[in-house]
Design an enzyme around this catalytic site. Sequence first.
Site, PDB file in Angstrom:
ATOM      1  N   GLY A   1       0.835  -1.206   0.000  1.00  0.00           N
ATOM      2  CA  GLY A   1       0.000   0.000   0.000  1.00  0.00           C
ATOM      3  C   GLY A   1       0.866   1.250   0.000  1.00  0.00           C
ATOM      4  N   GLY A   2       0.312   2.308   0.570  1.00  0.00           N
ATOM      5  CA  GLY A   2       1.041   3.575   0.616  1.00  0.00           C
ATOM      6  C   GLY A   2       2.335   3.484   1.396  1.00  0.00           C
TER       7      GLY A   2
ATOM      8  N   GLY B   1      21.885  15.539 -29.688  1.00  0.00           N
ATOM      9  CA  GLY B   1      21.401  15.951 -28.372  1.00  0.00           C
ATOM     10  C   GLY B   1      21.933  15.042 -27.278  1.00  0.00           C
ATOM     11  N   ALA B   2      22.171  13.776 -27.641  1.00  0.00           N
ATOM     12  CA  ALA B   2      22.681  12.830 -26.646  1.00  0.00           C
ATOM     13  C   ALA B   2      24.107  13.207 -26.243  1.00  0.00           C
ATOM     14  CB  ALA B   2      22.621  11.413 -27.201  1.00  0.00           C
TER      15      ALA B   2
HETATM   16  C1  HXC Z   1      -2.876  -5.118  11.887  1.00  0.00           C
HETATM   17  C2  HXC Z   1      -1.811  -6.909  10.958  1.00  0.00           C
HETATM   18  C3  HXC Z   1      -1.630  -6.192   9.771  1.00  0.00           C
HETATM   19  C4  HXC Z   1      -2.115  -4.872   9.707  1.00  0.00           C
HETATM   20  C5  HXC Z   1      -0.752  -8.140   9.511  1.00  0.00           C
HETATM   21  N1  HXC Z   1      -1.253  -8.117  10.744  1.00  0.00           N
HETATM   22  N2  HXC Z   1      -0.983  -6.986   8.882  1.00  0.00           N
HETATM   23  N3  HXC Z   1      -2.433  -6.377  12.002  1.00  0.00           N
HETATM   24  N4  HXC Z   1      -2.716  -4.373  10.795  1.00  0.00           N
HETATM   25  N5  HXC Z   1      -1.956  -4.123   8.633  1.00  0.00           N
HETATM   26  C6  HXC Z   1      -1.235  -9.158  11.730  1.00  0.00           C
HETATM   27  C7  HXC Z   1      -2.062 -10.350  11.328  1.00  0.00           C
HETATM   28  O1  HXC Z   1      -3.403 -10.139  11.688  1.00  0.00           O
HETATM   29  C8  HXC Z   1      -1.427 -11.466  12.129  1.00  0.00           C
HETATM   30  O2  HXC Z   1      -1.863 -11.351  13.446  1.00  0.00           O
HETATM   31  C9  HXC Z   1       0.045 -11.074  12.123  1.00  0.00           C
HETATM   32  O3  HXC Z   1       0.092  -9.680  11.801  1.00  0.00           O
HETATM   33  C10 HXC Z   1       0.839 -11.826  11.093  1.00  0.00           C
HETATM   34  O4  HXC Z   1       0.169 -11.725   9.852  1.00  0.00           O
HETATM   35  P1  HXC Z   1      -0.084 -12.994   8.926  1.00  0.00           P
HETATM   36  O5  HXC Z   1      -1.171 -12.616   8.011  1.00  0.00           O
HETATM   37  O6  HXC Z   1      -0.255 -14.219   9.753  1.00  0.00           O
HETATM   38  O7  HXC Z   1       1.301 -13.111   8.175  1.00  0.00           O
HETATM   39  P2  HXC Z   1       1.576 -13.550   6.676  1.00  0.00           P
HETATM   40  O8  HXC Z   1       0.804 -14.788   6.351  1.00  0.00           O
HETATM   41  O9  HXC Z   1       3.042 -13.622   6.524  1.00  0.00           O
HETATM   42  O10 HXC Z   1       1.014 -12.378   5.757  1.00  0.00           O
HETATM   43  C11 HXC Z   1       1.587 -11.120   5.800  1.00  0.00           C
HETATM   44  C12 HXC Z   1       0.712 -10.098   5.070  1.00  0.00           C
HETATM   45  C13 HXC Z   1      -0.716 -10.162   5.585  1.00  0.00           C
HETATM   46  C14 HXC Z   1       0.778 -10.397   3.543  1.00  0.00           C
HETATM   47  C15 HXC Z   1       1.344  -8.718   5.283  1.00  0.00           C
HETATM   48  O11 HXC Z   1      -0.684 -10.101   6.988  1.00  0.00           O
HETATM   49  C16 HXC Z   1      -1.570  -9.044   5.090  1.00  0.00           C
HETATM   50  O12 HXC Z   1      -2.022  -9.086   3.931  1.00  0.00           O
HETATM   51  N6  HXC Z   1      -1.802  -8.064   5.944  1.00  0.00           N
HETATM   52  C17 HXC Z   1      -2.639  -6.944   5.639  1.00  0.00           C
HETATM   53  C18 HXC Z   1      -1.946  -6.029   4.667  1.00  0.00           C
HETATM   54  C19 HXC Z   1      -2.731  -4.773   4.453  1.00  0.00           C
HETATM   55  O13 HXC Z   1      -3.744  -4.760   3.786  1.00  0.00           O
HETATM   56  N7  HXC Z   1      -2.251  -3.697   5.104  1.00  0.00           N
HETATM   57  C20 HXC Z   1      -2.814  -2.439   4.980  1.00  0.00           C
HETATM   58  C21 HXC Z   1      -2.199  -1.875   3.718  1.00  0.00           C
HETATM   59  S1  HXC Z   1      -2.771  -0.281   3.432  1.00  0.00           S
HETATM   60  P3  HXC Z   1      -2.124 -12.651  14.369  1.00  0.00           P
HETATM   61  O14 HXC Z   1      -2.671 -12.084  15.630  1.00  0.00           O
HETATM   62  O15 HXC Z   1      -3.064 -13.505  13.638  1.00  0.00           O
HETATM   63  O16 HXC Z   1      -0.768 -13.272  14.518  1.00  0.00           O
HETATM   64  C22 HXC Z   1      -1.572   0.604   4.032  1.00  0.00           C
HETATM   65  C23 HXC Z   1      -1.863   2.012   3.822  1.00  0.00           C
HETATM   66  C24 HXC Z   1      -0.688   2.841   4.130  1.00  0.00           C
HETATM   67  O17 HXC Z   1      -0.622   0.196   4.540  1.00  0.00           O
HETATM   68  C25 HXC Z   1      -1.016   4.204   3.649  1.00  0.00           C
HETATM   69  C26 HXC Z   1       0.070   5.117   3.867  1.00  0.00           C
HETATM   70  C27 HXC Z   1      -0.225   6.416   3.227  1.00  0.00           C
END
Ligand code: HXC
Length: 519
Positions: free
Chosen positions: A174-175, A409-410
């Site tokens: 994401g961001g 130009g290059a």
């Molecule tokens: C809260 C999170 C989290 C998140 C992971 N966890 N991402 N908790 N917020 N963003 C937690 C999970 O719930 C899990 O908790 C633990 O971390 C490990 O994650 P897993 O899923 O078991 O690990 P894995 O299988 O390796 O997968 C990793 C992952 C996946 C691909 C990153 O967790 C995932 O898709 N997470 C969400 C990603 C996402 O959508 N993030 C927001 C992006 S938007 P438990 O308690 O079960 O162990 C963003 C915007 C930023 O970031 C903007 C900035 C301007």
Amino acid sequence: MTNRSIDELCSVLEAKRKEASVGGGPKAIGKQREKGKGIARERLSALLDPGTFVELDEFVTHRCHRFGLEEKQTLGDGVVTGYGEIEGRRVYVFSQDFTVLGGSLGEMHAEKICKVMDLALKNGSPCIGINDSGGARIQEAVDALNGYGKIFYRNTISSGVIPQLSVIMGPTAGGAVYSPALTDYIFMVEKTGIMHITGPAVIKAVTGEEVTSEELGGSLAHNAKSGNAHFTASSEEECFAQVRKLLSYLPSNNVEEAPWKETGDDPLRLVPGLRTVVPTNPNKGYRVHDVIGQVVDDGDFFEVQPLWAPNMVVGYGRIGGQVIGIIANQAANMAGCLDINASDKASRFIRHCDAFNIPMVTFVDVPGYLPGTEQEWGGIIRHGAKLLYAYSEATVPMVTVVLRKAYGGAYLGMCSKALGADMVLAWPQAEIAVMGAEGAANIVFRKEIEGAEDQMAERNRKIEEYREAFANPYVASERGYVDRVILPEETRREIYLALQGTANKRELRPRRKHGVMPH
Ligand code: HXC
């Protein structure tokens, strides 16, 4: 007032330290290792000089009371921050701990990162971030987003003041990818490091495309396809070695010089091997690495972004112990022509060298810009303009060596005299002209060629005539666009002497807030 003994109080602290040191606990640590990933604190030990790490904020916790997060308090809040040394020089660091809530970034996690970024800027030291995170901590919602915003702001303010390096050793989605993108260099570990704005599931839902996470945002995707990353490593250990090596070429901040190093390689020595590297036939290829490797101290060239836009080669080396940034056309790839990606790659590198007081050496063998609708509609005009802008804006010492072709130009774009080169050197086989002899003869002598009985013979005669007149370094040297025509074997010595001659260069520009660089 407590009636507990000092030993009891100390053991409270020791217990807290112990609790903080295990992050998300043994189960999560086990899972992390199963994925082939290191642990946040161990990564810092591997990166830094032994025993130099000083941790900050190890007891920070989040302040969120929603969605059950109040039950999930972990000391440190999923990121290890502090400072240490690399080769005896101070660096500020943060390392996200995926074992704690997936290394996700909430308000306090972001505050910890901002604190080390502020310290790095105030102290004029590089800042290195190890990224391994699920992105914005979903439970903390807008507080998490605000945290990212504060980091982006600091990345921007620190840009060009201190080196900022991003190491991608897990997901960065994401961001969240925009903090690394705002830093100077991105290092990625193959298989575990992933960066993308929208992941495979969203892409499938929106466009129907099927792609794996690794194909979409893995290290090779960003090092070879998108150009977002600059270095790829097959292991975390190799990645840290790359970070340490890169830092050996960079000053700690924009008011310092890059670190000088005694290499023991005589900068005045002649290099006879250079005579035979570049064929005099302008249509024959060769690897410009074979020139660079013979020019720099001990043949040690540290290339940046070797897999992306390979028609342009950029990286660091030393001559006489002094760090130089090298920019070179790669004759062995697309004849070394300039295209959109090559222009982007070189112009960013040039700006980085200029920001950090690193003199630049440009090796020129360029036939022109890549023709085609893809390039024109993709904006080669504005991308190519970045190269002109970056060289013209630069005030560090600049030495240009024309190895062979320098057309149109290059020619101008590759650090010509007019753009500010302090010393332009040219080899005897240099051809500095508007275009190659064949193209020029076809245009200038079209009527004579068409009117001749033996058109082929006439054409060849005219090509030879043009080549004799312009395909050499002497016309440009008569005008002073070339300062010295040199023998190939003199190149290392001549560059060294040119750098000595420009060591005290000071160039002032009109006051302005900032320029408006082509985008
Ligand atoms: C809260 C999170 C989290 C998140 C992971 N966890 N991402 N908790 N917020 N963003 C937690 C999970 O719930 C899990 O908790 C633990 O971390 C490990 O994650 P897993 O899923 O078991 O690990 P894995 O299988 O390796 O997968 C990793 C992952 C996946 C691909 C990153 O967790 C995932 O898709 N997470 C969400 C990603 C996402 O959508 N993030 C927001 C992006 S938007 P438990 O308690 O079960 O162990 C963003 C915007 C930023 O970031 C903007 C900035 C301007």
